[in-house]
Design a protein around this motif. Sequence first.
Motif, PDB file in Angstrom:
ATOM      1  N   PHE A 161      -1.317 -22.637  16.308  1.00 37.31           N
ATOM      2  CA  PHE A 161      -1.624 -21.430  17.072  1.00 37.31           C
ATOM      3  C   PHE A 161      -2.503 -20.477  16.261  1.00 37.31           C
ATOM      4  N   ALA A 162      -2.303 -20.469  14.945  1.00 35.95           N
ATOM      5  CA  ALA A 162      -3.161 -19.664  14.086  1.00 35.95           C
ATOM      6  C   ALA A 162      -4.610 -20.145  14.184  1.00 35.95           C
ATOM      7  N   TRP A 163      -4.796 -21.468  14.235  1.00 33.80           N
ATOM      8  CA  TRP A 163      -6.148 -22.010  14.362  1.00 33.80           C
ATOM      9  C   TRP A 163      -6.783 -21.608  15.681  1.00 33.80           C
ATOM     10  N   LEU A 165      -6.305 -18.853  17.332  1.00 27.41           N
ATOM     11  CA  LEU A 165      -6.722 -17.461  17.199  1.00 27.41           C
ATOM     12  C   LEU A 165      -7.975 -17.329  16.341  1.00 27.41           C
ATOM     13  N   VAL A 166      -8.103 -18.177  15.327  1.00 28.00           N
ATOM     14  CA  VAL A 166      -9.311 -18.180  14.497  1.00 28.00           C
ATOM     15  C   VAL A 166     -10.509 -18.656  15.323  1.00 28.00           C
ATOM     16  N   ASP A 167     -10.317 -19.716  16.103  1.00 23.55           N
ATOM     17  CA  ASP A 167     -11.402 -20.263  16.915  1.00 23.55           C
ATOM     18  C   ASP A 167     -11.906 -19.265  17.953  1.00 23.55           C
ATOM     19  N   ALA A 168     -11.009 -18.425  18.477  1.00 24.02           N
ATOM     20  CA  ALA A 168     -11.392 -17.466  19.510  1.00 24.02           C
ATOM     21  C   ALA A 168     -12.491 -16.525  19.027  1.00 24.02           C
ATOM     22  N   VAL A 169     -12.523 -16.268  17.725  1.00 25.73           N
ATOM     23  CA  VAL A 169     -13.564 -15.421  17.143  1.00 25.73           C
ATOM     24  C   VAL A 169     -14.629 -16.272  16.460  1.00 25.73           C
ATOM     25  N   GLY A 170     -14.217 -17.407  15.889  1.00 24.53           N
ATOM     26  CA  GLY A 170     -15.150 -18.256  15.151  1.00 24.53           C
ATOM     27  C   GLY A 170     -16.252 -18.844  16.007  1.00 24.53           C
ATOM     28  N   VAL A 171     -15.956 -19.171  17.272  1.00 23.74           N
ATOM     29  CA  VAL A 171     -16.974 -19.773  18.156  1.00 23.74           C
ATOM     30  C   VAL A 171     -18.131 -18.818  18.407  1.00 23.74           C
ATOM     31  N   PRO A 172     -17.898 -17.618  18.955  1.00 22.72           N
ATOM     32  CA  PRO A 172     -19.039 -16.713  19.174  1.00 22.72           C
ATOM     33  C   PRO A 172     -19.729 -16.285  17.886  1.00 22.72           C
ATOM     34  N   LEU A 173     -18.966 -16.147  16.788  1.00 23.22           N
ATOM     35  CA  LEU A 173     -19.574 -15.761  15.511  1.00 23.22           C
ATOM     36  C   LEU A 173     -20.552 -16.826  15.037  1.00 23.22           C
ATOM     37  N   ILE A 188     -14.341 -28.101  20.175  1.00 21.18           N
ATOM     38  CA  ILE A 188     -13.604 -29.367  20.088  1.00 21.18           C
ATOM     39  C   ILE A 188     -12.309 -29.167  19.322  1.00 21.18           C
ATOM     40  N   TYR A 189     -12.373 -28.342  18.277  1.00 22.14           N
ATOM     41  CA  TYR A 189     -11.161 -27.997  17.527  1.00 22.14           C
ATOM     42  C   TYR A 189     -10.077 -27.478  18.478  1.00 22.14           C
TER      43      TYR A 189
END
Length: 218
Positions: A161-163, A165-173, A188-189
């Motif tokens: 679940f931590a990943w 939450l990271v992806d939610a910001v990491g994709v647009p960044l 894909i992650y």
Amino acid sequence: MSAVTWLNSEAFTVVGQQIKWADMIGNTAGLIALALGWRRSIWTWPIQLLSGAILFTAFAAGHLSGSAGKQVVVVLVAAWGWLQWTRGRQQAQDGTLAVRFATWRERGALLGAAALGTLAVGGLFTAYPQLSWDPWPDAYVFVGTVVAMYAQAKGMVEFWFAWLLVDAVGVPLAFANGYAFSGLVYVIYGALVLWGAYDWYQRSRTTHPATALEGAAA
């Protein structure tokens, strides 16, 4: 041409987005590492270490200090997690990692560390803008990755679940800063994370809390 120069050169272009070798190779390795983590294979750690080393060259060249620093942490935590899983004394009967849900105290500690860490790193990037072009999302991704990998090394189901939450910001960044392949792989992650979270949840139900500690994976 040096290896670093080649890694940061353009591999090809897709729909107007330049794909760099480091971005492509590093994220492909990271994707493999995530899949291996889902399978609780100890090979997840050396592959994560390799992925972090390659992606460091990409983000350092792109002046994203948080994302580059994240890869340094990935390398360090991957080495630590590798040791944790290798030396773990509590093993499932099949010799793979025993997984568990975190306690409420551990969850609070993870959330507190993520919040305080993001404030501290984001403040640093804001004070020194040359370190990062996107200070707050960059800080969030950096700290979130540290928290997620710590939880993974401890065999906590919450790491999935931590990943997310990271992806939610990491994709647009990633897309906003020209790392299209990173953005695509983060999507894909997300699918793999959901699958892995369900698998670890099922396994955690058969693991007694007292024995849910690091184990040696095949």
